[in-house]
Design a protein around this motif. Structure first.
Motif, mmCIF file in Angstrom:
data_model
loop_
_atom_site.group_PDB
_atom_site.id
_atom_site.type_symbol
_atom_site.label_atom_id
_atom_site.label_comp_id
_atom_site.label_asym_id
_atom_site.label_seq_id
_atom_site.Cartn_x
_atom_site.Cartn_y
_atom_site.Cartn_z
ATOM 1 N N TYR A 21 0.630 -1.175 0.169
ATOM 2 C CA TYR A 21 0.019 -0.084 -0.027
ATOM 3 C C TYR A 21 0.848 1.185 -0.090
ATOM 4 N N ALA A 24 2.264 2.027 -3.435
ATOM 5 C CA ALA A 24 1.378 2.634 -4.300
ATOM 6 C C ALA A 24 0.874 4.066 -3.965
ATOM 7 N N HIS A 93 -3.800 4.244 -8.102
ATOM 8 C CA HIS A 93 -3.698 2.575 -7.879
ATOM 9 C C HIS A 93 -5.087 2.388 -6.860
ATOM 10 N N LEU A 95 -6.318 -0.969 -5.067
ATOM 11 C CA LEU A 95 -5.594 -2.315 -4.703
ATOM 12 C C LEU A 95 -6.484 -2.993 -3.910
ATOM 13 N N GLN A 96 -6.760 -4.485 -4.148
ATOM 14 C CA GLN A 96 -7.352 -5.359 -3.556
ATOM 15 C C GLN A 96 -6.471 -5.638 -2.365
ATOM 16 N N PRO A 98 -3.858 -7.417 -0.445
ATOM 17 C CA PRO A 98 -2.443 -8.134 -0.970
ATOM 18 C C PRO A 98 -2.504 -9.526 -0.346
ATOM 19 N N THR A 114 -1.127 -9.096 -5.643
ATOM 20 C CA THR A 114 -2.140 -7.752 -5.519
ATOM 21 C C THR A 114 -3.000 -7.496 -6.597
ATOM 22 N N PHE A 116 -5.041 -5.030 -8.888
ATOM 23 C CA PHE A 116 -5.382 -3.950 -9.170
ATOM 24 C C PHE A 116 -6.196 -2.995 -10.016
ATOM 25 N N TYR A 118 -5.710 0.550 -12.192
ATOM 26 C CA TYR A 118 -4.770 1.547 -12.313
ATOM 27 C C TYR A 118 -5.339 2.628 -13.298
ATOM 28 N N TRP A 132 -2.479 -7.998 -11.955
ATOM 29 C CA TRP A 132 -2.106 -8.097 -10.887
ATOM 30 C C TRP A 132 -0.452 -7.774 -10.835
#
Length: 167
Positions: A21, A24, A93, A95-96, A98, A114, A116, A118, A132
């Motif tokens: 995180y 990003a 970004h 993100l799900q 990780p 992860t 993502f 973007y 990913w």
């Protein structure tokens, strides 16, 4: 979380997720020099061209850059004569959570994957990419560092315009 804080914290799933995180966020905030510092000296940023690609040297990639090439790209982004970046590109970004794929504390190696979305934008142009990111991380005396960041795009074999920043 700062690199110094990550150096003293024992590595667990939460520390690995925070690292991803934080990386990003540095990109989203255009803090590219700090982002570059997250890479090990022999670190690599790789974006394969073909889904499932296993070799970056024998096959074409969208990006395959060592730390020197990443540094050149970062310096170019900040350059006064980089007209393609006036005004500068921006990114975000999403993100799900990780997923820790591998934890090997004895060897100091970790792998995190992860999913993502973007978005990269400059003026009226906006590009959406999804895929990913796989971070191969190593423990160093200075904290976790990126040995390799592999970015697999869902549509990696599509025709792309310029990707100026770092998905």
């Amino acid at each position: 979380m700062t690199a110094a804080a990550m150096a003293v914290a024992p590595v667990n799933e939460q520390v690995l997720a925070k690292f991803v995180y934080a990386e990003a966020r540095l990109l989203d905030e255009a803090r590219f020099d700090e982002w570059l510092d997250l890479f090990a000296e022999d670190g690599v940023y790789w974006m394969p061209l073909v889904p499932g690609q296993t070799d970056a040297r024998l096959h074409t990639s969208l990006m395959h850059e060592d730390k020197l090439l990443l540094r050149i790209r970062v310096e170019r982004l900040a350059g006064a004569r980089t007209y393609s970046q006036q005004p500068p590109s921006r990114c975000h970004h999403l993100l799900q959570q990780p997923d820790v794929v591998e934890m090997s504390p004895d060897s100091g190696r970790y792998q995190v994957r992860t999913a993502f979305h973007y978005v990269e934008t400059r003026q009226d142009a906006q590009t959406l990419l999804a895929g990913w990111a796989t971070h191969e991380l190593v423990s160093t005396p200075d904290g976790l560092r990126i040995a390799m960041k592999r970015v697999d795009l869902v549509n990696s074999d599509a025709a792309f315009g310029n990707i100026c920043l770092f998905p």
